[in-house]
Design a protein around this motif. Sequence first.
Motif, mmCIF file in Angstrom:
data_model
loop_
_atom_site.group_PDB
_atom_site.id
_atom_site.type_symbol
_atom_site.label_atom_id
_atom_site.label_comp_id
_atom_site.label_asym_id
_atom_site.label_seq_id
_atom_site.Cartn_x
_atom_site.Cartn_y
_atom_site.Cartn_z
ATOM 1 N N THR A 162 -0.361 8.185 5.104
ATOM 2 C CA THR A 162 -0.076 7.003 5.930
ATOM 3 C C THR A 162 1.233 6.304 5.577
ATOM 4 N N ILE A 163 1.749 6.545 4.361
ATOM 5 C CA ILE A 163 2.951 5.821 3.931
ATOM 6 C C ILE A 163 4.014 6.826 3.515
ATOM 7 N N PRO A 164 5.188 6.808 4.144
ATOM 8 C CA PRO A 164 6.267 7.728 3.736
ATOM 9 C C PRO A 164 7.010 7.183 2.514
ATOM 10 N N GLY A 165 7.608 8.090 1.762
ATOM 11 C CA GLY A 165 8.471 7.699 0.651
ATOM 12 C C GLY A 165 7.752 7.013 -0.487
ATOM 13 N N SER A 181 3.059 -2.715 -0.872
ATOM 14 C CA SER A 181 2.002 -3.009 0.095
ATOM 15 C C SER A 181 0.618 -2.838 -0.525
ATOM 16 N N TYR A 182 -0.286 -3.747 -0.124
ATOM 17 C CA TYR A 182 -1.700 -3.527 -0.396
ATOM 18 C C TYR A 182 -2.187 -2.439 0.545
ATOM 19 N N VAL A 183 -3.032 -1.523 0.036
ATOM 20 C CA VAL A 183 -3.595 -0.494 0.910
ATOM 21 C C VAL A 183 -5.109 -0.479 0.752
ATOM 22 N N ASP A 184 -5.734 -0.020 1.809
ATOM 23 C CA ASP A 184 -7.177 0.162 1.784
ATOM 24 C C ASP A 184 -7.469 1.509 1.122
ATOM 25 N N PRO A 185 -8.166 1.536 -0.020
ATOM 26 C CA PRO A 185 -8.401 2.811 -0.706
ATOM 27 C C PRO A 185 -9.294 3.764 0.089
ATOM 28 N N VAL A 186 -9.976 3.253 1.099
ATOM 29 C CA VAL A 186 -10.871 4.116 1.879
ATOM 30 C C VAL A 186 -10.086 5.071 2.771
ATOM 31 N N ASP A 187 -8.984 4.566 3.385
ATOM 32 C CA ASP A 187 -8.230 5.417 4.316
ATOM 33 C C ASP A 187 -6.720 5.365 4.085
ATOM 34 N N GLY A 188 -6.261 4.619 3.086
ATOM 35 C CA GLY A 188 -4.834 4.546 2.798
ATOM 36 C C GLY A 188 -4.073 3.632 3.728
ATOM 37 N N ARG A 189 -4.760 2.900 4.593
ATOM 38 C CA ARG A 189 -4.105 2.037 5.578
ATOM 39 C C ARG A 189 -3.464 0.832 4.893
ATOM 40 N N VAL A 190 -2.255 0.458 5.357
ATOM 41 C CA VAL A 190 -1.556 -0.707 4.815
ATOM 42 C C VAL A 190 -2.254 -1.985 5.270
ATOM 43 N N LEU A 191 -2.549 -2.868 4.303
ATOM 44 C CA LEU A 191 -3.243 -4.123 4.601
ATOM 45 C C LEU A 191 -2.298 -5.311 4.659
ATOM 46 N N GLY A 192 -1.159 -5.190 4.017
ATOM 47 C CA GLY A 192 -0.220 -6.303 4.001
ATOM 48 C C GLY A 192 0.726 -6.186 2.829
ATOM 49 N N ALA A 193 1.724 -7.049 2.833
ATOM 50 C CA ALA A 193 2.719 -7.030 1.758
ATOM 51 C C ALA A 193 2.127 -7.609 0.476
ATOM 52 N N TRP A 194 2.582 -7.057 -0.640
ATOM 53 C CA TRP A 194 2.134 -7.540 -1.966
ATOM 54 C C TRP A 194 3.250 -8.320 -2.624
ATOM 55 N N GLN A 195 2.885 -9.441 -3.245
ATOM 56 C CA GLN A 195 3.820 -10.210 -4.059
ATOM 57 C C GLN A 195 3.221 -10.349 -5.453
#
Length: 740
Positions: free
Chosen positions: A58-61, A86-100
């Motif tokens: 789901t995420i390149p690079g 980015s925060y990701v959902d470990p279930v499917d690798g989907r991006v949940l939002g930016a991480w700070q």
Amino acid sequence: MGWKAIHRWLGLTIGTLAVVLGVSGAILAFDPVQQAWQAPAAPDDLPVAKLAERVTRTIPGVEEIRHLPSGAIVVFSFDGDQARASYVDPVDGRVLGAWQPSALPRWVKNLHRSLLLGDVGRWGAAGIALAMAVLCVSALVLLLRRMGGWRRLAARVRGSLGQRIHVVTGRVVLAVLTLTALTALTMSASTLGLVTLDAGPEPDVVSAVPVVAAATALPAAQLALLQNLSVGDLRKLNFPAASDPEDTWKVATAQGQGWIDQHSGQTLAWQDATLAQRIYDWALVLHTGEGAWLWAVVLGMVGASVLLFWLSGVVIWWQARRLAPHITGNSPLAQADVLIFVASEGGSTWGFAQTLQDALLQNGHRVHTSALEEFQTQAATKQVFVLAATYGEGQAPAHASQALEIIAKLSPGITPVPVTVLGFGDRQFPAFCAFAETLEKTLRAKGWPALLPLECIHQQSGQQFARWGEALAQALDQPVVLDHVPREPPTTALSLVSRQDYPGDSGQATAILRFAWPAQGLGTRLRGHGLAHFAAGDLVGIVPPGSSVPRYYSLASGWADGFLEICVRQMPGGLCSTHLLGLQPGDVVTAFIRSNPGFALPRTRRPVVLIGAGTGVAPLAGFIRRNNLHAPMHLYFGGRDPARDFFFGPEIQRWLVEGRLATLQTVFSRVPDGGGYVQDALRRHAEQLRALVKQGAIVRVCGGRAMAQGVAEALDAVLAPLQMSVSQLKAKERYAEDVF
């Protein structure tokens, strides 16, 4: 330097900086809580190989997968030239939002770590952590001294408001504060280079470039090490650079770190985590709450409590400084014929010493007063007086902790000087005047004579002190008037609204006096007029005209009752009792409240046994009056004649009907078949009393000293079959006396 001095001066000098670290630490504790709610935690048993496969789909690079202490997964990647986290959902690798990394400004963390002073500040912060550890140790020592040992650590705290706040807060958070200080030192040791965390230099390993040029790197799902590694153990996973065929996978776990060949999947090297690293990891969690947001909440509250500690400590120090001894009229030690030595924990005993010194000076004596640890005699010495308070469970006040050893080493000589001991204490404590008693025994064992036997003053009673002065005057054959006037709080005017008169016995008229206070609002009344919040069992101080010494009376009411009520008996020659019994409705007296926390009755549904004789029934009546919970209260009342001194009789009968009082036993000693004395009634009801004590009954006794002694002896006999005693009940704070 003793523990008390260490605690005081560290708190006053390092305390301000400790507040800065504590409050900034409380702010930083917000981060783990915030992170715990920003993204879902990954399942601990999820294979790292599967997580990496989902992320790369789901995420390149992708360059790095990081498993945060909160359990969330963060992916660092490049989207073209744009770096992303980015925060990701470990279930499917989907991006949940930016991480700070933090929702807080960077300077807050720098303030906490280095006081905004760089490397120098890091050393300073470490020094403050060390000072906090010493403060915590000294606090534990002082807390155990004050409360009387481990068994009484949870007992009710007595003292001023500042002292109660300081002790109660310390009792709750001291263990966590100690832990944070120690973990801070552990982390500082690494930061300052005093301890090495790494196992050594990283191994010089590279991926073997395959001979077949068309061969590609293996996907993460096919790497054996990642297949066997669960996310619960993962710290971070670094991907090999796509442009470098010799680069390797690098995985960091709680157990260590390893390097993997990107082409063959072979583990090229592994370094186990050092013991220092494991300790550091635990210290990090315990100090910051990372990965344990509930613990972070606790750390935040404890960090904020440092400010409360510091403020209450400064108040305690200022109050002690204000009450510090300033003895006037002191003669040089070598020239004085009378020496007074003082052992005082809170400073009040020095006031009694000043009063004694002033009285002796009026008789032409040269007097020198100093602390007990300076005990000695000179050629000119004719009399020695020791005024000794008791601290905690029978210990000496801190400054006099070595006094017994000093006295034991001294010889009284061929013609020993009389040394008279006067003790100060509180009968609510099992070890009432225990230090004074130990002093008395030590002095007599060494051969020092006494002008007067040991006398013990209860709750700094000016009346008892004056009576001791009368005995001293007879022994010296000189007039000695001890009118001790302690510092009094502001007073308020009370107006008499009603009185119930009793003829009493042998001409000792008695009256129950009910007063009202000014009609201002409650806040004004309590703060502006000196009438503190009070409860039944507290004391009201009244200074009669023509005297500077207040007389204290036990209160039969609380402020919630809307009136102040006392029971006053005419005392031979008593200025205050004569004045009060001469009042008529509308007349005014000035008064102040003195709390009596050791005698206070806690809100409880346990059985309560109330034992009183004569006017001693007054505070017990107040307890019954406010028994809105209808706890089972059992009153044993002793008088002389029911027609002359059955105080609060109609009210007591009404409280029986209302259920505020469960049972009533009365005895009257001056009428036929009156039942004798109150202790006789206790013996007759031995079985009932034993049953109540088994149920956890609380006992309150109020009356004359002889009566209280008789009650204690009777109850010791009653409780003997249970292998219990009055002293054991006192130790458990289930038995208290108000003795006059």
